[in-house]
Design a protein around this motif. Structure first.
Motif, short mmCIF file in Angstrom:
data_model
loop_
_atom_site.label_atom_id
_atom_site.label_comp_id
_atom_site.label_asym_id
_atom_site.label_seq_id
_atom_site.Cartn_x
_atom_site.Cartn_y
_atom_site.Cartn_z
N UNK A 1 0.84 -1.20 0.00
CA UNK A 1 0.00 0.00 0.00
C UNK A 1 0.88 1.26 0.00
N UNK A 2 1.89 1.27 0.87
CA UNK A 2 2.79 2.42 0.95
C UNK A 2 3.56 2.60 -0.35
N UNK A 3 3.99 1.47 -0.96
CA UNK A 3 4.74 1.54 -2.20
C UNK A 3 3.90 2.12 -3.34
N UNK A 4 2.59 1.92 -3.27
CA UNK A 4 1.73 2.41 -4.33
C UNK A 4 1.38 3.88 -4.23
N UNK A 5 1.63 4.51 -3.08
CA UNK A 5 1.16 5.88 -2.85
C UNK A 5 1.69 6.89 -3.86
N UNK A 6 2.91 6.68 -4.35
CA UNK A 6 3.51 7.68 -5.24
C UNK A 6 3.29 7.38 -6.72
N UNK A 7 2.63 6.27 -7.05
CA UNK A 7 2.52 5.88 -8.45
C UNK A 7 1.63 6.84 -9.24
N UNK A 8 0.35 6.95 -8.85
CA UNK A 8 -0.56 7.84 -9.57
C UNK A 8 -0.09 9.30 -9.54
N UNK A 9 0.40 9.81 -8.40
CA UNK A 9 0.90 11.19 -8.42
C UNK A 9 2.04 11.41 -9.42
N UNK A 10 2.94 10.43 -9.53
CA UNK A 10 4.05 10.58 -10.47
C UNK A 10 3.55 10.57 -11.91
N UNK A 11 2.69 9.60 -12.24
CA UNK A 11 2.15 9.52 -13.60
C UNK A 11 1.35 10.77 -13.94
N UNK A 12 0.59 11.29 -12.97
CA UNK A 12 -0.19 12.50 -13.22
C UNK A 12 0.71 13.69 -13.52
N UNK A 13 1.78 13.83 -12.74
CA UNK A 13 2.68 14.97 -12.94
C UNK A 13 3.41 14.88 -14.28
N UNK A 14 3.85 13.69 -14.65
CA UNK A 14 4.53 13.51 -15.94
C UNK A 14 3.56 13.79 -17.09
N UNK A 15 2.33 13.30 -16.97
CA UNK A 15 1.34 13.50 -18.02
C UNK A 15 1.02 14.98 -18.20
N UNK A 16 0.83 15.68 -17.08
CA UNK A 16 0.53 17.11 -17.16
C UNK A 16 1.70 17.87 -17.80
N UNK A 17 2.91 17.52 -17.40
CA UNK A 17 4.08 18.21 -17.96
C UNK A 17 4.21 17.95 -19.45
N UNK A 18 3.91 16.73 -19.89
CA UNK A 18 3.96 16.40 -21.31
C UNK A 18 2.95 17.24 -22.09
N UNK A 19 1.75 17.38 -21.52
CA UNK A 19 0.73 18.19 -22.18
C UNK A 19 1.13 19.65 -22.28
N UNK A 20 1.81 20.17 -21.27
CA UNK A 20 2.27 21.55 -21.29
C UNK A 20 3.42 21.74 -22.28
N UNK A 21 4.28 20.74 -22.40
CA UNK A 21 5.47 20.86 -23.25
C UNK A 21 5.16 20.67 -24.73
N UNK A 22 4.08 19.94 -25.04
CA UNK A 22 3.75 19.66 -26.44
C UNK A 22 3.13 20.90 -27.10
N UNK A 23 3.36 21.10 -28.39
CA UNK A 23 2.68 22.19 -29.10
C UNK A 23 1.17 22.02 -29.00
#
Length: 408
Positions: free
Chosen positions: A315-337
């Motif tokens: 459970x503890x190991x999973x806590x950072x998974x969705x937050x990391x994927x969300x942050x990477x996805x948002x950054x990709x959307x901001x960086x793309x034209x």
């Protein structure tokens, strides 16, 4: 925490689009189970079943950026609907294929994979058109969080169908689910008035003759981060299955995977309620650390009396998974034209698929060579490598410039 999610419900059409975008990809995690059992029933060989599943994956990976580019240049609703019809027809043909013609499943799944409805990249490209600022951050967190549920519900649906009617029933169910989801998503896009390709705010026509997105360093790094990160997470998924099988209790695999996904879900909900710009490295290194916590608790290093004792750490190991994927996805959307976001997310989907495909043989070799602990260590190394790469991603402020406001 939930106050951050309330504004999303007031944005016209957004809740409907979000639900249907999730429904359109519900079958993704369950389909490999159905295909594996179907081909294994035909041939008695899990190796051949793996070949057929791999060709489906290859088709999906190849089509990701192509479908994204089409979404950026044409009507998105038509694209999603046509892909949904062809994809479900391909799965129907696969389910009805005689066992004696099992070899025909290889080219059939390759072509079928090319037409997987591009719900991932289309949805992720739509959120910046409908949200901004903190709402956009919360939206990406919500998507990453609820996608974890898809990876629980989808396999459960497929497993139930296998138990009821075998692999054929599971493939038929996943095909029907994909068709309903794709058509519903296409209708939601049309009703929301976002079917037309976005008009770029600056230099649009000149930008269309442009170079490949992979030549943009920031986007390339982000896609590589996704590949390594998901490859490491997939390794843990495979290890859970292998460990349960070694214990002679395959049923434990679903429960342990659910605990891990629950940790990710809770982490994603909390992250979506935070204010400020997400710090991607902090989240990625937390995911690597959480995965590493599992290593000393697994065979051959430790023989737990029952695998359920691992639940709190999972459970503890999973806590950072969705937050990391969300942050990477948002950054990709901001960086793309602006007018190439769907294509960028198509490359992201290809990177994710590639990470899963490369992780499977590596994890299998590590399990055979050193047990499940060594395989989790391999997954942790992949996630750590992804975390190191995030240090090369520029950290924007709240308005797209370098800033000092930060969130966890």
């Amino acid at each position: 925490m939930l106050k951050s999610y309330r504004p999303l419900f007031s944005i016209p059409h957004l809740p409907n689009l979000f639900v249907w975008s999730l429904a359109a990809r519900l079958q993704v995690a369950g389909l490999p189970i159905g295909v594996t059992f179907l081909v294994a029933d035909w041939t008695g060989s899990y190796a051949l079943a793996g070949v057929v599943t791999a060709t489906l994956t290859v088709g999906t990976a190849v089509a990701g950026p192509l479908r994204g580019r089409m979404a950026d240049r044409g009507r998105v609703d038509r694209l999603v609907a046509v892909c949904g019809l062809v994809y479900s027809a391909g799965l129907l043909a696969l389910a009805l294929l005689p066992g004696s013609l099992w070899w025909a499943a290889v080219p059939l799944t390759l072509v079928t994979g090319l037409f997987m409805p591009p719900a991932n990249q289309v949805g992720r490209a739509l959120w910046p058109r409908l949200t901004s600022g903190p709402d956009r951050t919360t939206m990406y967190a919500a998507e990453a969080t609820f996608q974890e549920l898809l990876f629980v519900v989808g396999p459960l649906m497929a497993a139930a169908a296998v138990g009821w009617g075998g692999g054929r029933a599971a493939v038929l169910l996943m095909g029907a689910t994909s068709l309903v989801g794709a058509l519903g998503f296409a209708a939601a896009i049309r009703r929301a008035g976002v079917a037309a390709a976005p008009v770029p705010t600056g230099g649009g026509r000149a930008a269309r003759g442009r170079r490949s997105l992979l030549l943009r360093p920031e986007l390339t790094v982000l896609i590589a981060v996704c590949t390594l990160l998901v490859g490491g997470l997939a390794a843990v998924d495979l290890v859970i299955v292998a460990w349960a099988r070694e214990l002679g209790s395959p049923g434990h695999a679903g429960g342990l995977a659910a605990v891990w996904a629950l940790g990710s879900l809770v982490g994603g909900l909390v992250a979506g309620g935070l204010h400020g710009t997400p710090r991607i490295p902090r989240r990625a290194f937390s995911a690597a650390f959480g995965t590493a916590l599992l290593i000393p608790l697994l065979p051959p290093l430790t023989e737990l009396p029952t695998p359920w004792l691992l639940s709190p750490v999972l459970f503890a190991a999973g806590l950072a998974i969705a937050p990391t994927l969300a942050a990477v996805t948002e950054r990709l959307g901001d960086a793309a034209p602006e007018d190439r976001r769907a294509e960028a997310f198509g490359w992201m989907s290809t990177g994710i698929t590639t990470g899963v495909a490369l992780s499977a043989p590596l994890t299998g070799w590590l399990v055979d060579a050193g047990g499940v602990a060594s395989a989790v260590a391999g997954g942790a190394v992949l996630i750590l490598a992804a975390a190191v790469l995030t240090l090369r991603v520029p950290q924007p402020g709240p308005h797209g410039t370098l800033g000092t406001v930060r969130a966890a």
